[in-house]
Design a protein around this motif. Structure first.
Motif, PDB file in Angstrom:
ATOM      1  N   ASP A  51      51.537 -24.486  55.645  1.00 39.25           N
ATOM      2  CA  ASP A  51      51.666 -25.383  56.784  1.00 39.25           C
ATOM      3  C   ASP A  51      50.454 -26.303  56.749  1.00 39.25           C
ATOM      4  O   ASP A  51      49.361 -25.924  57.156  1.00 39.25           O
ATOM      5  N   THR A  53      47.603 -29.226  57.254  1.00 38.95           N
ATOM      6  CA  THR A  53      46.977 -29.931  58.370  1.00 38.95           C
ATOM      7  C   THR A  53      47.401 -31.400  58.284  1.00 38.95           C
ATOM      8  O   THR A  53      47.782 -31.895  57.222  1.00 38.95           O
ATOM      9  N   ASP A  54      47.334 -32.111  59.403  1.00 38.62           N
ATOM     10  CA  ASP A  54      47.758 -33.516  59.436  1.00 38.62           C
ATOM     11  C   ASP A  54      46.778 -34.459  58.737  1.00 38.62           C
ATOM     12  O   ASP A  54      47.172 -35.499  58.236  1.00 38.62           O
ATOM     13  N   GLU A  82      39.629 -28.224  56.093  1.00 43.06           N
ATOM     14  CA  GLU A  82      40.760 -27.339  55.836  1.00 43.06           C
ATOM     15  C   GLU A  82      41.984 -28.162  55.424  1.00 43.06           C
ATOM     16  O   GLU A  82      42.232 -29.229  55.972  1.00 43.06           O
ATOM     17  N   PHE A  84      45.207 -26.531  54.965  1.00 36.24           N
ATOM     18  CA  PHE A  84      46.399 -25.932  55.556  1.00 36.24           C
ATOM     19  C   PHE A  84      45.973 -25.048  56.719  1.00 36.24           C
ATOM     20  O   PHE A  84      44.817 -24.639  56.822  1.00 36.24           O
ATOM     21  N   GLU A  85      46.903 -24.779  57.639  1.00 28.26           N
ATOM     22  CA  GLU A  85      46.581 -24.114  58.897  1.00 28.26           C
ATOM     23  C   GLU A  85      45.955 -22.734  58.718  1.00 28.26           C
ATOM     24  O   GLU A  85      45.079 -22.358  59.475  1.00 28.26           O
ATOM     25  N   ALA A  86      46.358 -21.951  57.736  1.00 31.49           N
ATOM     26  CA  ALA A  86      45.827 -20.601  57.554  1.00 31.49           C
ATOM     27  C   ALA A  86      44.449 -20.580  56.904  1.00 31.49           C
ATOM     28  O   ALA A  86      43.804 -19.538  56.872  1.00 31.49           O
ATOM     29  N   LYS A  88      40.772 -20.697  56.911  1.00 31.35           N
ATOM     30  CA  LYS A  88      39.865 -20.410  58.025  1.00 31.35           C
ATOM     31  C   LYS A  88      38.740 -21.435  58.187  1.00 31.35           C
ATOM     32  O   LYS A  88      38.254 -21.666  59.277  1.00 31.35           O
TER      33      LYS A  88
END
Length: 102
Positions: A51, A53-54, A82, A84-86, A88
């Motif tokens: 997923d 990130t924008d 980051e 992607f969302e996962a 950290k």
């Protein structure tokens, strides 16, 4: 950079490096950054559960030294946000380029 220098940008770090010699020498400091909108990624495809990130942000700093004989050294650090969302936290990437003439 001096006049007449042709530079290209490294794709991951965003640091620029010379591809054509320039007669200038000494010590220089470079700072930069950029922000990009991310729509999709070949390396982190949604079909594999990523997923994204924008946006992606890069901040960079580097130091370049060149002597009168044409030998040079560059060291830079780039902070990558980051991707992607996962993920950290962002990452810190170092770059080293040596051009020794003897």
């Amino acid at each position: 950079s001096g006049q007449g220098a042709l530079q290209v940008r490294a794709p991951v770090t965003g640091h620029r490096y010379r591809v054509v010699d320039d007669p200038s020498h000494g010590l220089s400091l470079v700072l930069g950054g950029d922000v990009a909108h991310v729509a999709d990624s070949e390396f982190l495809p949604g079909s594999r559960g990523f997923d994204l990130t924008d946006t992606r942000t890069r901040l960079r700093a580097g130091m370049r030294w060149e002597n009168a004989a044409g030998s040079s050294a560059f060291y830079g650090l780039t902070w990558l946000s980051e991707e992607f969302e996962a993920q950290k936290e962002g990452q810190l990437v170092g770059s080293l380029r040596l051009n020794l003439k003897f």
